[in-house]
Enzyme design. Structure first.
Site, mmCIF file in Angstrom:
data_model
loop_
_atom_site.group_PDB
_atom_site.id
_atom_site.type_symbol
_atom_site.label_atom_id
_atom_site.label_comp_id
_atom_site.label_asym_id
_atom_site.label_seq_id
_atom_site.Cartn_x
_atom_site.Cartn_y
_atom_site.Cartn_z
ATOM 1 N N ASP A 52 46.288 10.875 -16.853
ATOM 2 C CA ASP A 52 46.557 9.917 -15.778
ATOM 3 C C ASP A 52 47.616 8.904 -16.228
ATOM 4 O O ASP A 52 47.742 8.621 -17.426
ATOM 5 C CB ASP A 52 45.280 9.173 -15.396
ATOM 6 C CG ASP A 52 44.283 10.063 -14.685
ATOM 7 O OD1 ASP A 52 44.704 11.044 -14.056
ATOM 8 O OD2 ASP A 52 43.069 9.771 -14.756
ATOM 9 N N TYR A 80 38.880 11.805 -26.883
ATOM 10 C CA TYR A 80 39.425 10.594 -26.260
ATOM 11 C C TYR A 80 38.782 9.360 -26.871
ATOM 12 O O TYR A 80 37.608 9.390 -27.295
ATOM 13 C CB TYR A 80 39.115 10.569 -24.760
ATOM 14 C CG TYR A 80 39.719 11.680 -23.942
ATOM 15 C CD1 TYR A 80 40.958 11.511 -23.323
ATOM 16 C CD2 TYR A 80 39.059 12.890 -23.784
ATOM 17 C CE1 TYR A 80 41.510 12.534 -22.550
ATOM 18 C CE2 TYR A 80 39.608 13.909 -23.025
ATOM 19 C CZ TYR A 80 40.833 13.726 -22.412
ATOM 20 O OH TYR A 80 41.376 14.745 -21.662
ATOM 21 N N ASP A 94 38.643 3.780 -12.179
ATOM 22 C CA ASP A 94 39.472 3.153 -13.211
ATOM 23 C C ASP A 94 40.206 1.977 -12.584
ATOM 24 O O ASP A 94 39.797 1.478 -11.518
ATOM 25 C CB ASP A 94 40.426 4.170 -13.859
ATOM 26 C CG ASP A 94 41.465 4.737 -12.875
ATOM 27 O OD1 ASP A 94 41.506 4.293 -11.705
ATOM 28 O OD2 ASP A 94 42.240 5.623 -13.288
ATOM 29 N N ARG A 186 36.934 9.254 -16.452
ATOM 30 C CA ARG A 186 36.696 8.250 -15.396
ATOM 31 C C ARG A 186 35.308 8.433 -14.788
ATOM 32 O O ARG A 186 34.597 7.460 -14.534
ATOM 33 C CB ARG A 186 37.746 8.374 -14.291
ATOM 34 C CG ARG A 186 39.108 7.810 -14.649
ATOM 35 C CD ARG A 186 40.029 7.846 -13.465
ATOM 36 N NE ARG A 186 40.505 9.186 -13.152
ATOM 37 C CZ ARG A 186 40.799 9.611 -11.932
ATOM 38 N NH1 ARG A 186 40.633 8.813 -10.894
ATOM 39 N NH2 ARG A 186 41.263 10.827 -11.742
#
Length: 235
Positions: A52, A80, A94, A186
């Site tokens: 993203d 991540y 988010d 997310r």
């Protein structure tokens, strides 16, 4: 020193995607730089897994014949790091959208946070965010979301190998996640907040690893451009 033929035969480029860039912008930038520097009209360039715009970190870029390997890289385990902000939800899960509901975090303790992570370890069913590029009846989910239209979303089976909390400074909680292809961090942030009865959204994200590739070995698009210029000048 890589040549035009090297790029056409196939290269794996590790790029550290900057914040605010889309993954497609990175691909387009690198394709344009390669074409410009070698004076060629056409070369295949693609990425192996979207990040993203509000996320940074590792993008695997494939050129030439190696674009056939994109699916291979997409299927690999990913790692991540990031931050979940508790006490508020957003429609996009988010910071792309504004906070729509707020909740108390007074009841949350470090032990509750660490205990709650266990609910998300292993094979789980996850609902993708409605603000995503997944398609439903020929339209992207975010197209429905931006028009305020309700759409039924089907959960997907994913696997989370590691969900580790690395810092707690409420309302912020830092984490490290190792997960399968198709995982939406997310959605994990949203679901984690829900499980804590406080709401939550993703406020920072960085992809640090894909398979055996590490972000520490990646370079920025700007560095890639400078390296190409240096190659051309030294030829």
């Amino acid at each position: 020193m890589l040549t035009e033929q090297d790029y056409k035969e196939g290269q794996i480029l590790l790029i550290d995607k900057p914040l605010q860039w889309t993954s497609f912008q990175v691909v387009n930038k690198l394709r344009w730089l390669i074409r410009k520097n070698f004076g060629i009209k056409k070369i295949k360039v693609g990425h192996a897994g979207t990040l993203d715009p509000l996320a940074s970190g590792l993008l695997i870029i494939c050129t030439g014949k190696f674009t056939k390997r994109i699916q291979e890289f997409q299927g690999q385990i990913k790692e991540y790091t990031g931050t979940i902000t508790l006490g508020g939800t957003t429609p996009s899960y988010d910071l792309e959208t504004e906070i729509d509901h707020t909740y108390s975090t007074d009841h949350i303790t470090p032990s509750i946070i660490n205990e709650t992570t266990k609910q998300f370890i292993g094979d789980i069913a996850q609902y993708p965010p409605v603000f995503s590029a997944l398609k439903k009846d020929g339209k992207r989910l975010y197209e429905y979301a931006r028009k305020g239209e309700d759409v039924e979303i089907t959960p997907r089976k994913i696997k989370i190998d590691t969900f580790e909390i690395t810092r707690i400074e409420l309302p912020e909680v830092d984490f490290r996640v190792v997960c399968s292809k198709g995982t939406y961090i997310r959605s994990l942030a949203h679901d984690f907040g829900k499980a804590l009865h406080s709401g939550g959204h993703l406020s920072a994200l960085r992809r640090t690893k894909i398979g055996a590739f590490f972000v520490e070995n990646a370079i920025s698009p700007e560095t890639f451009e400078n390296q190409l210029h240096t190659q051309i000048e030294t030829v």
